[in-house]
Design an enzyme around this catalytic site. Structure first.
Site, PDB file in Angstrom:
ATOM      1  N   HIS A  71      -1.297  -0.798   7.439  1.00 32.24           N
ATOM      2  CA  HIS A  71      -0.112  -1.139   8.232  1.00 32.24           C
ATOM      3  C   HIS A  71       1.115  -0.877   7.365  1.00 32.24           C
ATOM      4  O   HIS A  71       1.386  -1.611   6.424  1.00 32.24           O
ATOM      5  CB  HIS A  71      -0.171  -2.617   8.660  1.00 32.24           C
ATOM      6  CG  HIS A  71       0.951  -3.020   9.563  1.00 32.24           C
ATOM      7  ND1 HIS A  71       1.059  -4.317  10.049  1.00 32.24           N
ATOM      8  CD2 HIS A  71       2.016  -2.330  10.072  1.00 32.24           C
ATOM      9  CE1 HIS A  71       2.138  -4.398  10.815  1.00 32.24           C
ATOM     10  NE2 HIS A  71       2.746  -3.212  10.838  1.00 32.24           N
ATOM     11  N   GLY A 109       4.472   2.991  16.662  1.00 31.46           N
ATOM     12  CA  GLY A 109       5.412   2.545  17.687  1.00 31.46           C
ATOM     13  C   GLY A 109       6.520   1.656  17.172  1.00 31.46           C
ATOM     14  O   GLY A 109       6.562   1.276  15.997  1.00 31.46           O
ATOM     15  N   MET A 122       9.515   1.823  12.253  1.00 29.30           N
ATOM     16  CA  MET A 122       8.347   2.226  13.021  1.00 29.30           C
ATOM     17  C   MET A 122       7.093   1.665  12.367  1.00 29.30           C
ATOM     18  O   MET A 122       6.877   1.827  11.162  1.00 29.30           O
ATOM     19  CB  MET A 122       8.235   3.754  13.087  1.00 29.30           C
ATOM     20  CG  MET A 122       7.113   4.236  14.006  1.00 29.30           C
ATOM     21  SD  MET A 122       6.755   6.009  13.844  1.00 29.30           S
ATOM     22  CE  MET A 122       5.838   6.012  12.301  1.00 29.30           C
ATOM     23  N   HIS A 123       6.266   0.993  13.164  1.00 30.04           N
ATOM     24  CA  HIS A 123       4.976   0.504  12.684  1.00 30.04           C
ATOM     25  C   HIS A 123       3.967   1.646  12.741  1.00 30.04           C
ATOM     26  O   HIS A 123       3.843   2.343  13.748  1.00 30.04           O
ATOM     27  CB  HIS A 123       4.472  -0.653  13.552  1.00 30.04           C
ATOM     28  CG  HIS A 123       5.305  -1.891  13.449  1.00 30.04           C
ATOM     29  ND1 HIS A 123       5.081  -2.852  12.492  1.00 30.04           N
ATOM     30  CD2 HIS A 123       6.368  -2.320  14.177  1.00 30.04           C
ATOM     31  CE1 HIS A 123       5.953  -3.831  12.635  1.00 30.04           C
ATOM     32  NE2 HIS A 123       6.748  -3.531  13.652  1.00 30.04           N
ATOM     33  N   ALA A 124       3.237   1.830  11.658  1.00 30.85           N
ATOM     34  CA  ALA A 124       2.190   2.859  11.585  1.00 30.85           C
ATOM     35  C   ALA A 124       0.888   2.176  11.183  1.00 30.85           C
ATOM     36  O   ALA A 124       0.836   1.504  10.147  1.00 30.85           O
ATOM     37  CB  ALA A 124       2.568   3.939  10.580  1.00 30.85           C
TER      38      ALA A 124
END
Length: 249
Positions: free
Chosen positions: A122, A184, A198-200
Protein backbone atom coordinates in the site's frame (compact mmCIF):
# COMPACT_ATOMS: atom_id res chain seq x y z
CA UNK A 1 -18.41 -1.40 6.90
CA UNK A 2 -17.03 1.51 4.91
CA UNK A 3 -19.00 4.03 6.97
CA UNK A 4 -18.06 2.37 10.25
CA UNK A 5 -14.39 2.53 9.33
CA UNK A 6 -14.71 6.15 8.20
CA UNK A 7 -16.44 7.19 11.43
CA UNK A 8 -13.84 5.32 13.45
CA UNK A 9 -11.07 7.16 11.59
CA UNK A 10 -12.76 10.49 12.17
CA UNK A 11 -13.46 9.93 15.83
CA UNK A 12 -10.20 8.58 17.15
CA UNK A 13 -7.82 11.23 18.45
CA UNK A 14 -5.14 8.64 19.04
CA UNK A 15 -4.60 7.87 15.39
CA UNK A 16 -1.80 9.54 13.49
CA UNK A 17 -0.61 9.62 9.92
CA UNK A 18 -2.57 10.52 6.82
CA UNK A 19 -5.83 9.70 8.63
CA UNK A 20 -5.58 13.08 10.38
CA UNK A 21 -5.80 16.44 8.66
CA UNK A 22 -3.89 19.55 9.61
CA UNK A 23 -5.24 23.00 10.34
CA UNK A 24 -3.87 26.43 11.12
CA UNK A 25 -3.50 27.27 14.81
CA UNK A 26 -6.49 29.61 14.59
CA UNK A 27 -8.87 26.80 13.69
CA UNK A 28 -11.16 26.07 16.69
CA UNK A 29 -11.03 22.32 16.07
CA UNK A 30 -7.25 22.16 15.78
CA UNK A 31 -5.47 20.04 18.35
CA UNK A 32 -1.95 20.50 19.59
CA UNK A 33 0.81 18.03 18.88
CA UNK A 34 1.96 16.51 22.18
CA UNK A 35 4.80 18.30 23.93
CA UNK A 36 6.97 15.29 23.27
CA UNK A 37 8.70 15.90 19.95
CA UNK A 38 7.03 14.04 17.09
CA UNK A 39 9.24 11.36 15.57
CA UNK A 40 7.53 11.88 12.24
CA UNK A 41 7.85 15.64 11.85
CA UNK A 42 9.75 17.17 14.77
CA UNK A 43 10.52 20.81 14.07
CA UNK A 44 10.65 21.80 10.43
CA UNK A 45 14.38 22.04 9.95
CA UNK A 46 14.24 24.16 6.84
CA UNK A 47 11.97 26.83 8.33
CA UNK A 48 12.36 26.62 12.11
CA UNK A 49 8.57 26.45 12.48
CA UNK A 50 6.62 24.12 14.72
CA UNK A 51 4.89 21.11 13.13
CA UNK A 52 1.40 21.59 11.64
CA UNK A 53 -1.63 20.97 13.79
CA UNK A 54 -4.27 18.31 13.29
CA UNK A 55 -8.03 18.64 12.96
CA UNK A 56 -11.10 16.43 12.72
CA UNK A 57 -11.01 14.41 9.47
CA UNK A 58 -14.75 14.60 8.77
CA UNK A 59 -14.82 18.38 9.14
CA UNK A 60 -11.75 18.69 6.93
CA UNK A 61 -13.38 16.59 4.19
CA UNK A 62 -16.59 18.62 4.28
CA UNK A 63 -14.61 21.87 4.18
CA UNK A 64 -12.66 20.73 1.10
CA UNK A 65 -15.88 19.58 -0.55
CA UNK A 66 -17.60 22.93 0.04
CA UNK A 67 -14.56 24.92 -1.12
CA UNK A 68 -14.24 22.93 -4.34
CA UNK A 69 -17.95 23.39 -5.08
CA UNK A 70 -17.57 27.16 -4.68
CA UNK A 71 -14.55 27.10 -6.99
CA UNK A 72 -16.42 25.03 -9.59
CA UNK A 73 -19.32 27.50 -9.49
CA UNK A 74 -16.97 30.46 -9.82
CA UNK A 75 -17.77 31.79 -6.35
CA UNK A 76 -14.16 31.66 -5.13
CA UNK A 77 -10.70 31.73 -6.64
CA UNK A 78 -8.83 28.58 -7.61
CA UNK A 79 -6.08 27.33 -5.30
CA UNK A 80 -2.58 28.64 -6.03
CA UNK A 81 -1.09 25.14 -5.45
CA UNK A 82 1.86 26.48 -3.46
CA UNK A 83 3.37 24.25 -0.75
CA UNK A 84 1.81 24.71 2.70
CA UNK A 85 4.10 23.07 5.25
CA UNK A 86 2.42 24.94 8.12
CA UNK A 87 -1.00 23.41 7.50
CA UNK A 88 -0.57 20.31 5.31
CA UNK A 89 0.81 17.02 6.59
CA UNK A 90 2.21 16.01 3.19
CA UNK A 91 3.78 19.39 2.43
CA UNK A 92 5.41 19.22 5.87
CA UNK A 93 6.71 15.74 5.13
CA UNK A 94 8.24 16.88 1.84
CA UNK A 95 9.90 19.86 3.54
CA UNK A 96 11.32 17.91 6.45
CA UNK A 97 11.79 14.30 5.34
CA UNK A 98 14.98 12.52 4.38
CA UNK A 99 14.57 11.47 0.74
CA UNK A 100 15.74 7.99 1.74
CA UNK A 101 12.30 7.46 3.30
CA UNK A 102 10.72 7.75 -0.16
CA UNK A 103 10.35 4.84 -2.55
CA UNK A 104 10.56 7.31 -5.44
CA UNK A 105 11.06 11.05 -5.85
CA UNK A 106 11.48 13.45 -8.75
CA UNK A 107 10.75 17.13 -9.37
CA UNK A 108 7.00 16.50 -9.60
CA UNK A 109 6.03 13.35 -7.67
CA UNK A 110 6.85 11.44 -4.50
CA UNK A 111 6.01 7.84 -3.55
CA UNK A 112 6.14 6.43 -0.03
CA UNK A 113 4.48 3.65 1.94
CA UNK A 114 1.15 4.39 3.57
CA UNK A 115 1.49 4.96 7.31
CA UNK A 116 -1.40 2.55 7.96
CA UNK A 117 -1.17 -0.04 5.16
CA UNK A 118 -4.41 -1.75 4.21
CA UNK A 119 -3.07 -4.37 1.77
CA UNK A 120 -0.08 -6.56 0.95
CA UNK A 121 1.48 -3.45 -0.57
CA UNK A 122 0.00 0.00 0.00
CA UNK A 123 1.82 3.09 -1.25
CA UNK A 124 0.81 6.69 -1.90
CA UNK A 125 1.67 8.58 -5.09
CA UNK A 126 1.62 12.31 -4.36
CA UNK A 127 2.34 15.47 -6.38
CA UNK A 128 4.57 18.04 -4.68
CA UNK A 129 2.18 20.79 -5.72
CA UNK A 130 -0.54 21.32 -3.13
CA UNK A 131 -3.66 20.15 -4.99
CA UNK A 132 -6.61 19.55 -2.67
CA UNK A 133 -8.17 16.45 -4.28
CA UNK A 134 -8.91 14.60 -7.53
CA UNK A 135 -11.97 16.84 -7.98
CA UNK A 136 -9.67 19.87 -8.17
CA UNK A 137 -7.89 18.45 -11.21
CA UNK A 138 -8.71 19.92 -14.61
CA UNK A 139 -8.33 18.27 -17.99
CA UNK A 140 -6.37 21.05 -19.65
CA UNK A 141 -3.80 21.29 -16.84
CA UNK A 142 -3.75 17.92 -15.12
CA UNK A 143 -4.62 15.07 -17.50
CA UNK A 144 -0.92 14.37 -17.96
CA UNK A 145 -0.26 14.55 -14.22
CA UNK A 146 -3.01 12.05 -13.40
CA UNK A 147 -1.76 9.67 -16.11
CA UNK A 148 1.79 9.90 -14.79
CA UNK A 149 0.62 9.23 -11.21
CA UNK A 150 -1.17 6.08 -12.36
CA UNK A 151 1.78 4.89 -14.45
CA UNK A 152 4.19 5.50 -11.56
CA UNK A 153 1.95 3.66 -9.10
CA UNK A 154 1.78 0.67 -11.42
CA UNK A 155 5.53 0.72 -11.84
CA UNK A 156 6.35 0.88 -8.12
CA UNK A 157 3.84 -1.82 -7.18
CA UNK A 158 4.99 -3.98 -10.08
CA UNK A 159 8.68 -3.70 -9.21
CA UNK A 160 8.11 -4.47 -5.53
CA UNK A 161 5.78 -7.36 -6.38
CA UNK A 162 8.34 -8.79 -8.81
CA UNK A 163 11.03 -8.70 -6.13
CA UNK A 164 8.70 -10.38 -3.64
CA UNK A 165 7.69 -13.05 -6.19
CA UNK A 166 11.34 -13.76 -6.96
CA UNK A 167 12.04 -14.29 -3.24
CA UNK A 168 9.09 -16.65 -2.93
CA UNK A 169 10.21 -18.71 -5.92
CA UNK A 170 13.71 -18.99 -4.52
CA UNK A 171 12.18 -20.33 -1.31
CA UNK A 172 9.91 -22.73 -3.26
CA UNK A 173 6.81 -20.91 -2.01
CA UNK A 174 3.72 -21.88 -4.03
CA UNK A 175 2.03 -18.53 -3.25
CA UNK A 176 4.10 -16.74 -5.89
CA UNK A 177 1.62 -16.03 -8.69
CA UNK A 178 -0.26 -13.31 -10.57
CA UNK A 179 -0.35 -9.88 -8.95
CA UNK A 180 -3.70 -8.16 -8.44
CA UNK A 181 -3.68 -4.39 -8.03
CA UNK A 182 -5.97 -1.42 -7.39
CA UNK A 183 -5.39 2.31 -7.83
CA UNK A 184 -7.64 5.22 -6.92
CA UNK A 185 -8.47 8.48 -5.19
CA UNK A 186 -10.81 9.24 -2.31
CA UNK A 187 -13.16 12.09 -3.19
CA UNK A 188 -14.32 14.87 -0.82
CA UNK A 189 -15.73 14.62 1.78
CA UNK A 190 -14.16 11.16 2.14
CA UNK A 191 -10.51 12.16 1.60
CA UNK A 192 -8.48 12.04 4.82
CA UNK A 193 -5.84 14.62 3.79
CA UNK A 194 -6.31 17.97 2.05
CA UNK A 195 -3.59 17.12 -0.50
CA UNK A 196 -4.07 14.98 -3.61
CA UNK A 197 -2.77 11.41 -3.19
CA UNK A 198 -3.37 8.24 -5.15
CA UNK A 199 -3.64 4.94 -3.28
CA UNK A 200 -1.79 2.09 -5.00
CA UNK A 201 -2.37 -1.46 -3.77
CA UNK A 202 -1.09 -4.94 -4.31
CA UNK A 203 -4.02 -7.09 -3.21
CA UNK A 204 -5.35 -8.74 -1.14
CA UNK A 205 -6.49 -6.26 1.48
CA UNK A 206 -5.35 -6.98 5.03
CA UNK A 207 -7.69 -7.36 6.86
CA UNK A 208 -10.21 -8.23 4.18
CA UNK A 209 -12.90 -5.80 5.34
CA UNK A 210 -10.59 -2.88 4.42
CA UNK A 211 -11.65 -3.50 0.82
CA UNK A 212 -14.87 -1.61 1.57
CA UNK A 213 -12.97 1.58 2.29
CA UNK A 214 -11.37 1.40 -1.17
CA UNK A 215 -14.22 -0.27 -3.03
CA UNK A 216 -14.51 0.20 -6.80
CA UNK A 217 -18.07 -1.14 -6.90
CA UNK A 218 -20.61 1.16 -8.55
CA UNK A 219 -22.25 2.03 -5.23
CA UNK A 220 -18.94 3.37 -3.86
CA UNK A 221 -17.88 5.63 -6.75
CA UNK A 222 -19.09 8.71 -4.88
CA UNK A 223 -16.32 8.08 -2.32
CA UNK A 224 -13.48 6.31 -4.16
CA UNK A 225 -12.74 6.89 -7.84
CA UNK A 226 -10.55 4.35 -9.68
CA UNK A 227 -7.47 6.12 -11.05
CA UNK A 228 -8.13 4.84 -14.56
CA UNK A 229 -11.52 6.57 -14.53
CA UNK A 230 -9.92 9.77 -13.23
CA UNK A 231 -7.44 9.75 -16.11
CA UNK A 232 -10.19 9.02 -18.64
CA UNK A 233 -12.40 11.80 -17.26
CA UNK A 234 -9.60 14.37 -17.49
CA UNK A 235 -8.53 13.27 -20.97
CA UNK A 236 -12.11 13.63 -22.23
CA UNK A 237 -12.33 17.05 -20.62
CA UNK A 238 -9.06 18.09 -22.26
CA UNK A 239 -10.29 16.84 -25.65
CA UNK A 240 -13.51 18.87 -25.32
CA UNK A 241 -11.52 21.99 -24.48
CA UNK A 242 -9.27 21.41 -27.50
CA UNK A 243 -12.33 21.03 -29.72
CA UNK A 244 -13.78 24.28 -28.43
CA UNK A 245 -10.50 26.09 -28.96
CA UNK A 246 -10.10 24.78 -32.51
CA UNK A 247 -13.68 25.70 -33.41
CA UNK A 248 -13.00 29.31 -32.45
CA UNK A 249 -9.98 29.58 -34.71
Amino acid sequence: VFLVDFVDTCGSRKKRGHGRMLRPASCPVATQFPKKKSARFGRLASTGRDPPRRANTARMGLTVWARELCQAWGLSAKDDRYARPDTCVFCAKFANADSSSFLYEDAELVVFRDWKPAATQHVLVIPKKHISSARALTGTEDAGLAKRMLDLGRRVIGENAAAETSDKKENNNNDAGDVKTRFGFHLPPFNSVDHLHMHAFQLPFVPGWKERKYSVDSWARFAFEPAGETVGRLQREAAREDTKTNSKL
